[in-house]
Design a protein around this motif. Sequence first.
Motif, PDB file in Angstrom:
ATOM      1  N   VAL A 147       0.842  -1.195   0.000  1.00  0.00           N
ATOM      2  CA  VAL A 147       0.000   0.000   0.000  1.00  0.00           C
ATOM      3  C   VAL A 147       0.878   1.247   0.000  1.00  0.00           C
ATOM      4  CG1 VAL A 147      -1.909   1.220   1.096  1.00  0.00           C
ATOM      5  CG2 VAL A 147      -1.712  -1.262   1.356  1.00  0.00           C
ATOM      6  N   ALA A 174       0.491   5.407   0.226  1.00  0.00           N
ATOM      7  CA  ALA A 174      -0.394   6.533   0.519  1.00  0.00           C
ATOM      8  C   ALA A 174       0.336   7.822   0.191  1.00  0.00           C
ATOM      9  CB  ALA A 174      -0.804   6.529   1.990  1.00  0.00           C
ATOM     10  N   THR A 194      -1.704   6.758  11.693  1.00  0.00           N
ATOM     11  CA  THR A 194      -1.247   5.412  11.335  1.00  0.00           C
ATOM     12  C   THR A 194      -0.887   4.606  12.579  1.00  0.00           C
ATOM     13  OG1 THR A 194       1.081   6.100  11.048  1.00  0.00           O
ATOM     14  CG2 THR A 194      -0.354   6.209   9.111  1.00  0.00           C
ATOM     15  N   TRP A 229       3.171   1.235   8.773  1.00  0.00           N
ATOM     16  CA  TRP A 229       3.308   2.441   7.961  1.00  0.00           C
ATOM     17  C   TRP A 229       4.605   3.170   8.281  1.00  0.00           C
ATOM     18  CZ3 TRP A 229       0.244   3.671   3.979  1.00  0.00           C
ATOM     19  CH2 TRP A 229      -1.001   3.030   3.892  1.00  0.00           C
ATOM     20  N   THR A 284      -7.208   1.185   5.552  1.00  0.00           N
ATOM     21  CA  THR A 284      -7.311   2.415   4.766  1.00  0.00           C
ATOM     22  C   THR A 284      -8.625   3.149   5.028  1.00  0.00           C
ATOM     23  OG1 THR A 284      -8.071   1.104   2.852  1.00  0.00           O
ATOM     24  CG2 THR A 284      -5.729   1.671   2.954  1.00  0.00           C
ATOM     25  N   GLN A 318      -8.628   7.012   6.844  1.00  0.00           N
ATOM     26  CA  GLN A 318      -9.363   8.170   6.327  1.00  0.00           C
ATOM     27  C   GLN A 318     -10.178   8.836   7.429  1.00  0.00           C
ATOM     28  OE1 GLN A 318     -11.266   8.117   2.383  1.00  0.00           O
ATOM     29  NE2 GLN A 318     -10.687   5.967   2.261  1.00  0.00           N
ATOM     30  N   PHE A 354      -4.894   6.307  -1.490  1.00  0.00           N
ATOM     31  CA  PHE A 354      -4.233   5.030  -1.267  1.00  0.00           C
ATOM     32  C   PHE A 354      -4.203   4.195  -2.542  1.00  0.00           C
ATOM     33  CE2 PHE A 354      -6.292   6.392   2.633  1.00  0.00           C
ATOM     34  CZ  PHE A 354      -5.266   6.295   3.566  1.00  0.00           C
ATOM     35  N   LEU A 360      -3.465   0.361  -3.588  1.00  0.00           N
ATOM     36  CA  LEU A 360      -3.283  -0.994  -3.072  1.00  0.00           C
ATOM     37  C   LEU A 360      -2.814  -1.887  -4.216  1.00  0.00           C
ATOM     38  CD1 LEU A 360      -5.580   0.460  -1.321  1.00  0.00           C
ATOM     39  CD2 LEU A 360      -6.213  -1.837  -0.597  1.00  0.00           C
ATOM     40  N   SER A 375      -9.097   5.765  -3.143  1.00  0.00           N
ATOM     41  CA  SER A 375      -8.437   4.457  -3.120  1.00  0.00           C
ATOM     42  C   SER A 375      -8.681   3.696  -4.414  1.00  0.00           C
ATOM     43  CB  SER A 375      -8.966   3.608  -1.952  1.00  0.00           C
ATOM     44  OG  SER A 375      -9.156   4.366  -0.783  1.00  0.00           O
TER      45      SER A 375
END
Length: 215
Positions: A5, A7, A29, A43, A65, A69, A80, A82, A127
């Motif tokens: 992932v 971000a 995170t 993260w 995720t 948010q 994000f 993925l 996302s």
Amino acid sequence: MTIAVIADIVASRSAQDRDAVQRAIESATVTVEEVRPRATQRWWPTVADEFQAVYETLEDALVATLYLQLALPEGVACRFGLGVGEIGPVESSLTDAIQDGPGWWAARNAIEHAEELEQGKLPGTRSWLVVHDTEPPERRARAAVVNAYLLLRDQVVADMSPRARRAMYDTWRGRQQKEIAADEGITQAAVSQAINKPLVRALRVGAKDLERAFR
């Protein structure tokens, strides 16, 4: 399965206090991972306005995720990407933290596509999922279903008030409605109303189902 992932911070260049934005995201995170520790690699900030994490299951990445948010303060947002695919270390004489592979390539493609959708006719998009071509056909076929969910999920979050986001996030963290009400300066009934509106309730129920998938 490995879920990489990426971000990045939405509109990071126009942030009035870039340091404060960084601190807010890093705090979110950490808190999300404390509540539900599922990341196989937590993260971490990489370069400029980007962060990365790795999850073992798609369900874990989707839950993380979503609540990231919701955890972010008003005016701070991330998108994000993925990616499903293999990842691995790259030999380096300067650091042991370099990774590469199809999972990261897919995540990069995903976050770029999310930004394209956001700047087009779907401004609530935050996302997207890309499954690399090296993955089995059944995994690639699953991407369309997941992305349909992500489009709807992100739009629901985008339409929520900041207070409703905080209330849903705090409820997930295990806080009582009366505690949330006291912090917000509203009644407990108002908190209940905020988190039980049909779309918000559907979002909560869906997230719980994802959490139960791999307990």
